[in-house]
Design a protein around this motif. Sequence first.
Motif, PDB file in Angstrom:
ATOM      1  N   ARG A 107       0.853  -1.191   0.000  1.00 59.99           N
ATOM      2  CA  ARG A 107       0.000   0.000   0.000  1.00 59.99           C
ATOM      3  C   ARG A 107       0.886   1.237   0.000  1.00 59.99           C
ATOM      4  O   ARG A 107       1.918   1.266   0.667  1.00 59.99           O
ATOM      5  CB  ARG A 107      -0.936  -0.004   1.199  1.00 59.99           C
ATOM      6  CG  ARG A 107      -1.924  -1.156   1.154  1.00 59.99           C
ATOM      7  CD  ARG A 107      -2.928  -1.103   2.285  1.00 59.99           C
ATOM      8  NE  ARG A 107      -3.785   0.079   2.230  1.00 59.99           N
ATOM      9  CZ  ARG A 107      -4.861   0.224   1.463  1.00 59.99           C
ATOM     10  NH1 ARG A 107      -5.228  -0.753   0.663  1.00 59.99           N
ATOM     11  NH2 ARG A 107      -5.571   1.334   1.481  1.00 59.99           N
ATOM     12  N   SER A 108       0.442   2.255  -0.754  1.00 55.54           N
ATOM     13  CA  SER A 108       1.251   3.464  -0.878  1.00 55.54           C
ATOM     14  C   SER A 108       0.406   4.608  -1.426  1.00 55.54           C
ATOM     15  O   SER A 108      -0.633   4.382  -2.049  1.00 55.54           O
ATOM     16  CB  SER A 108       2.420   3.206  -1.840  1.00 55.54           C
ATOM     17  OG  SER A 108       3.187   4.372  -2.050  1.00 55.54           O
ATOM     18  N   TYR A 139      -6.388  -0.385  -6.868  1.00 60.28           N
ATOM     19  CA  TYR A 139      -4.963  -0.486  -7.186  1.00 60.28           C
ATOM     20  C   TYR A 139      -4.549   0.735  -8.005  1.00 60.28           C
ATOM     21  O   TYR A 139      -5.235   1.114  -8.961  1.00 60.28           O
ATOM     22  CB  TYR A 139      -4.674  -1.742  -8.012  1.00 60.28           C
ATOM     23  CG  TYR A 139      -4.684  -3.013  -7.217  1.00 60.28           C
ATOM     24  CD1 TYR A 139      -3.487  -3.594  -6.788  1.00 60.28           C
ATOM     25  CD2 TYR A 139      -5.869  -3.640  -6.889  1.00 60.28           C
ATOM     26  CE1 TYR A 139      -3.488  -4.764  -6.058  1.00 60.28           C
ATOM     27  CE2 TYR A 139      -5.876  -4.818  -6.155  1.00 60.28           C
ATOM     28  CZ  TYR A 139      -4.684  -5.373  -5.749  1.00 60.28           C
ATOM     29  OH  TYR A 139      -4.679  -6.529  -5.027  1.00 60.28           O
ATOM     30  N   TRP A 140      -3.427   1.324  -7.630  1.00 59.49           N
ATOM     31  CA  TRP A 140      -2.873   2.426  -8.409  1.00 59.49           C
ATOM     32  C   TRP A 140      -2.371   1.947  -9.761  1.00 59.49           C
ATOM     33  O   TRP A 140      -1.809   0.860  -9.878  1.00 59.49           O
ATOM     34  CB  TRP A 140      -1.672   3.054  -7.703  1.00 59.49           C
ATOM     35  CG  TRP A 140      -1.995   4.009  -6.611  1.00 59.49           C
ATOM     36  CD1 TRP A 140      -1.613   3.899  -5.305  1.00 59.49           C
ATOM     37  CD2 TRP A 140      -2.722   5.231  -6.717  1.00 59.49           C
ATOM     38  NE1 TRP A 140      -2.070   4.968  -4.602  1.00 59.49           N
ATOM     39  CE2 TRP A 140      -2.749   5.814  -5.441  1.00 59.49           C
ATOM     40  CE3 TRP A 140      -3.357   5.889  -7.763  1.00 59.49           C
ATOM     41  CZ2 TRP A 140      -3.391   7.018  -5.182  1.00 59.49           C
ATOM     42  CZ3 TRP A 140      -4.005   7.083  -7.509  1.00 59.49           C
ATOM     43  CH2 TRP A 140      -4.014   7.643  -6.240  1.00 59.49           C
ATOM     44  N   THR A 141      -2.555   2.792 -10.766  1.00 60.56           N
ATOM     45  CA  THR A 141      -1.842   2.657 -12.033  1.00 60.56           C
ATOM     46  C   THR A 141      -0.772   3.743 -12.044  1.00 60.56           C
ATOM     47  O   THR A 141      -0.786   4.648 -11.207  1.00 60.56           O
ATOM     48  CB  THR A 141      -2.765   2.851 -13.259  1.00 60.56           C
ATOM     49  OG1 THR A 141      -3.049   4.251 -13.423  1.00 60.56           O
ATOM     50  CG2 THR A 141      -4.055   2.051 -13.122  1.00 60.56           C
ATOM     51  N   SER A 142       0.130   3.687 -12.985  1.00 62.97           N
ATOM     52  CA  SER A 142       1.152   4.735 -13.124  1.00 62.97           C
ATOM     53  C   SER A 142       0.659   5.887 -13.999  1.00 62.97           C
ATOM     54  O   SER A 142       1.410   6.826 -14.244  1.00 62.97           O
ATOM     55  CB  SER A 142       2.427   4.142 -13.711  1.00 62.97           C
ATOM     56  OG  SER A 142       2.166   3.597 -14.994  1.00 62.97           O
ATOM     57  N   VAL A 202      -3.785   9.756  -1.562  1.00 63.60           N
ATOM     58  CA  VAL A 202      -4.550   8.686  -0.927  1.00 63.60           C
ATOM     59  C   VAL A 202      -3.746   7.389  -1.025  1.00 63.60           C
ATOM     60  O   VAL A 202      -3.070   7.141  -2.017  1.00 63.60           O
ATOM     61  CB  VAL A 202      -5.931   8.526  -1.606  1.00 63.60           C
ATOM     62  CG1 VAL A 202      -6.702   7.360  -1.027  1.00 63.60           C
ATOM     63  CG2 VAL A 202      -6.725   9.817  -1.495  1.00 63.60           C
ATOM     64  N   GLU A 203      -3.848   6.554  -0.002  1.00 60.27           N
ATOM     65  CA  GLU A 203      -3.127   5.283  -0.011  1.00 60.27           C
ATOM     66  C   GLU A 203      -4.002   4.192  -0.637  1.00 60.27           C
ATOM     67  O   GLU A 203      -5.144   4.000  -0.220  1.00 60.27           O
ATOM     68  CB  GLU A 203      -2.747   4.904   1.417  1.00 60.27           C
ATOM     69  CG  GLU A 203      -1.740   3.800   1.484  1.00 60.27           C
ATOM     70  CD  GLU A 203      -1.223   3.579   2.885  1.00 60.27           C
ATOM     71  OE1 GLU A 203      -1.801   2.725   3.585  1.00 60.27           O
ATOM     72  OE2 GLU A 203      -0.256   4.268   3.265  1.00 60.27           O
TER      73      GLU A 203
END
Length: 170
Positions: free
Chosen positions: A52-53, A125-128, A153-154
């Motif tokens: 998580r980030s 989930y984050w994308t770039s 936001v994480e």
Amino acid sequence: MQTNPITLPAFGATIPGQGGTFAAILRAPRVDGAEQPPYALIVSDAAAGEFRSQWGEYGKDVAGASSRTDGRGNTEPMADAGCPAALRVRELRIDGHADWFVPSLGELNSAAANVPELFSTEGWYWTSTQGSRYYAFVQDFEDGFSSWSGKDVEHRVRACRAIPLDLLTA
């Protein structure tokens, strides 16, 4: 001219020596206007390459991180700008490989279409892929939705890598 077709493993197959699971076949970004061969998207195992980030700093534009198809190309400027998700992915060493990246929107959409079972259905989930100086795109694996979220936001991050198709059958 006769070509010899290669037999590819099924999506979701673990690829020995490549650090993860075969998730998609994608068109490579053009280099200097020239077509490049397609590549296989490898998704890291959750235990080794998921965390998580935050994406990065809310309000900060990251030049070069807006491609919807080139996660590797987005991750480098993210890391150079100090974005925590990219810095952490850059530190990963899985199965001897150090070329992991935060997947682009297109790459994570493809994983959602082909191997949703590899991802948690809890959260995003984050994308770039940066949407603006304030937002970046996220992917949901419960319903398959894509949206955007504030960069501060994480969310979950899953490391991916790109390999030539012939490495799938090695």
